[in-house]
Design a protein around this motif. Structure first.
Motif, short mmCIF file in Angstrom:
data_model
loop_
_atom_site.label_atom_id
_atom_site.label_comp_id
_atom_site.label_asym_id
_atom_site.label_seq_id
_atom_site.Cartn_x
_atom_site.Cartn_y
_atom_site.Cartn_z
N SER A 131 30.34 44.99 45.98
CA SER A 131 29.87 45.97 45.01
C SER A 131 29.91 47.35 45.64
O SER A 131 29.05 47.69 46.46
N PRO A 132 30.91 48.18 45.30
CA PRO A 132 31.03 49.51 45.91
C PRO A 132 29.94 50.47 45.48
O PRO A 132 29.66 51.45 46.17
N ARG A 133 29.35 50.24 44.33
CA ARG A 133 28.27 51.10 43.82
C ARG A 133 27.55 50.34 42.72
O ARG A 133 27.94 49.23 42.36
N LYS A 134 26.52 50.95 42.15
CA LYS A 134 25.79 50.32 41.07
C LYS A 134 26.72 50.11 39.86
O LYS A 134 27.52 50.98 39.53
N ASN A 135 26.61 48.95 39.24
CA ASN A 135 27.40 48.60 38.06
C ASN A 135 28.92 48.65 38.32
O ASN A 135 29.70 49.06 37.46
N ALA A 136 29.30 48.21 39.50
CA ALA A 136 30.72 48.12 39.85
C ALA A 136 30.90 46.92 40.78
O ALA A 136 30.14 46.77 41.74
N HIS A 137 31.91 46.09 40.49
CA HIS A 137 32.12 44.88 41.28
C HIS A 137 33.61 44.69 41.57
O HIS A 137 34.45 44.90 40.69
N ASN A 138 33.88 44.31 42.79
CA ASN A 138 35.24 44.05 43.24
C ASN A 138 35.26 42.63 43.83
O ASN A 138 34.67 42.40 44.89
N CYS A 139 35.89 41.70 43.13
CA CYS A 139 35.84 40.29 43.54
C CYS A 139 37.25 39.75 43.71
O CYS A 139 38.22 40.29 43.17
N ARG A 140 37.36 38.62 44.41
CA ARG A 140 38.65 37.98 44.60
C ARG A 140 38.53 36.50 44.24
O ARG A 140 37.59 35.84 44.66
N GLN A 149 42.67 40.05 42.92
CA GLN A 149 41.58 41.00 42.79
C GLN A 149 41.14 41.16 41.34
O GLN A 149 41.96 41.19 40.42
N VAL A 150 39.83 41.24 41.14
CA VAL A 150 39.24 41.53 39.84
C VAL A 150 38.25 42.67 40.04
O VAL A 150 37.33 42.57 40.85
N VAL A 151 38.46 43.77 39.32
CA VAL A 151 37.57 44.93 39.42
C VAL A 151 36.93 45.16 38.05
O VAL A 151 37.64 45.27 37.05
N VAL A 152 35.61 45.22 38.01
CA VAL A 152 34.87 45.46 36.77
C VAL A 152 33.86 46.57 37.05
O VAL A 152 33.10 46.48 38.01
N VAL A 168 38.24 47.41 33.44
CA VAL A 168 38.52 46.13 34.09
C VAL A 168 39.97 46.12 34.56
O VAL A 168 40.87 46.59 33.85
N MET A 169 40.18 45.60 35.76
CA MET A 169 41.51 45.37 36.29
C MET A 169 41.58 43.95 36.82
O MET A 169 40.73 43.53 37.60
N VAL A 170 42.58 43.19 36.39
CA VAL A 170 42.76 41.81 36.85
C VAL A 170 44.18 41.66 37.38
O VAL A 170 45.15 41.90 36.65
N GLU A 171 44.29 41.28 38.63
CA GLU A 171 45.61 41.00 39.20
C GLU A 171 46.10 39.64 38.71
O GLU A 171 45.30 38.74 38.45
#
Length: 364
Positions: free
Chosen positions: A73-82, A89-92, A150-153
């Motif tokens: 979690s780079p910041r509040k209300n942001a998530h970077n998962c694999r 990568q999934v970024v929300v 949202v970004m989904v690889e």
């Protein structure tokens, strides 16, 4: 005698209980149902609990066998998962209205890295795009300037060596990839994340297919973002590569080249909207842009105010060095296409998206 009977009974009960506990433990370890329960319990908090792992009208969800590789979690209300064996990568993220700052955008809006396909609009009323590597979705929150991004690889991104096959039969290329399921997962995740963060967002229709891949065409066949450009100004120009026209698109590209005269470079025109315009301004490098409109070297840029976006849309144009060379033997060199084509591209794109206050670079 009574004492011995009680002891035997106690030992028997303990033995049965041990067998029951062992059976329960083995069931919990080996049972498909138990595995699904463990997965669902984990997903309540993994990646902030915003991933659409459940099956629904927008997506088939995730199978419980998927591997959860990392959660950042780079910041509040942001998530970077694999996810998965490939670690896709999934970024929300919930993007606050206004200018969220360069660091926040860098973590939550990864740049386009695909070399095979141009960003194709999703269609179905969704803001976003799909390319050979990923799907992007942007939801606007009613009553505020916030957005959910949202970004989904993709599990199997298209490679450059796939390009010939892709463009030979573009109508069938999606059948051999996971792009449709990945895009549907991105849409469902955006909707779930919006609800999680209290963002009332307007959504599109469930996607059952993806747009046809854009192939190289002749200039007189341009019917997308290159349509209407003044190709007659330069008879060398013969080929376009363009994205489809869609009012919900957040990234548009038109490339024009002279296959017999330009080596590899081409005229390139782009339009980016919302936070994607903001990230483009911060990419840096020799083609960085400042101000609402301008020109530097072979780069042109313009901007406009668009409905629902706090950021001004960004339109950019690039003129290849080969365009200034002589057209044909015995003739003087000169570039005549770039500026009027850029003006036409920006004006058409701004009008299509309902944008106003278009600022164009000054002509000399």
């Amino acid at each position: 005698m009574i004492r011995r009977t009680v002891f035997r009974w106690t030992a028997w009960v303990a033995g049965v209980l041990a067998l029951v506990l062992l059976a329960a433990w083995m069931w919990w370890r080996e049972s498909d149902t138990a595995a699904r329960w463990r997965f669902e319990e984990t997903m309540k908090t993994y990646c902030g609990g915003v991933l659409a792992y459940e099956k629904g009208p927008l997506s088939d969800g995730l199978g419980h066998e998927v591997r959860l590789r990392s959660d950042y979690s780079p910041r509040k209300n942001a998530h970077n998962c694999r996810l998965g064996r490939t670690g896709r990568q999934v970024v929300v993220a919930l993007l606050p209205g206004g200018d969220p700052g360069p660091g926040e955008l860098e973590d939550t809006l990864p740049q386009l890295r695909d070399d095979v396909l141009l960003p194709l609009p999703l269609g179905g009323g969704w803001r976003g795009w799909i390319d050979g590597s990923s799907a992007r979705v942007l939801l606007d929150c009613r009553g505020s300037a916030d957005r959910v991004a949202v970004m989904v690889e993709m599990v199997s991104p298209l490679r450059e060596e796939d390009a010939e096959k892709v463009f030979a039969r573009p109508e069938t290329m999606w059948e051999e990839t996971d792009h449709l399921s990945g895009t549907r997962f991105a849409l469902a995740t955006a909707v779930k994340a919006a609800a999680h963060w209290g963002c009332e967002a307007e959504t599109g229709k469930p996607l059952t297919s993806l747009p046809e891949v854009t192939r190289d065409e002749t200039t007189n066949s341009a019917d997308g973002t290159c349509a209407g450009l003044p190709f007659a100004r330069d008879p060398r120009l013969d080929t376009v590569r363009e994205t489809a026209v869609d009012r919900s698109a957040v990234y548009e590209i038109c490339e024009v080249t002279a296959s017999q005269h330009f080596s590899t470079a081409s005229y390139s025109f782009s339009a980016r909207f919302g936070p994607y315009a903001l990230t483009a301004r911060r990419e840096g490098g020799p083609r960085a842009v400042t101000g609402e409109a301008g020109a530097r070297g072979g780069t042109l840029w313009a901007s406009a105010r668009c409905p629902g976006d706090t950021e001004r849309a960004l339109f950019t144009g690039y003129t290849p060095p080969e365009a200034t060379t002589a057209w044909f033997p015995g003739e003087r060199g000169g570039e005549t296409f770039g500026l009027p084509a850029f003006f036409e591209f920006a004006e058409r794109s701004a009008e299509r998206h309902g944008c106003t206050d278009l600022r164009l670079p000054k002509t000399r």
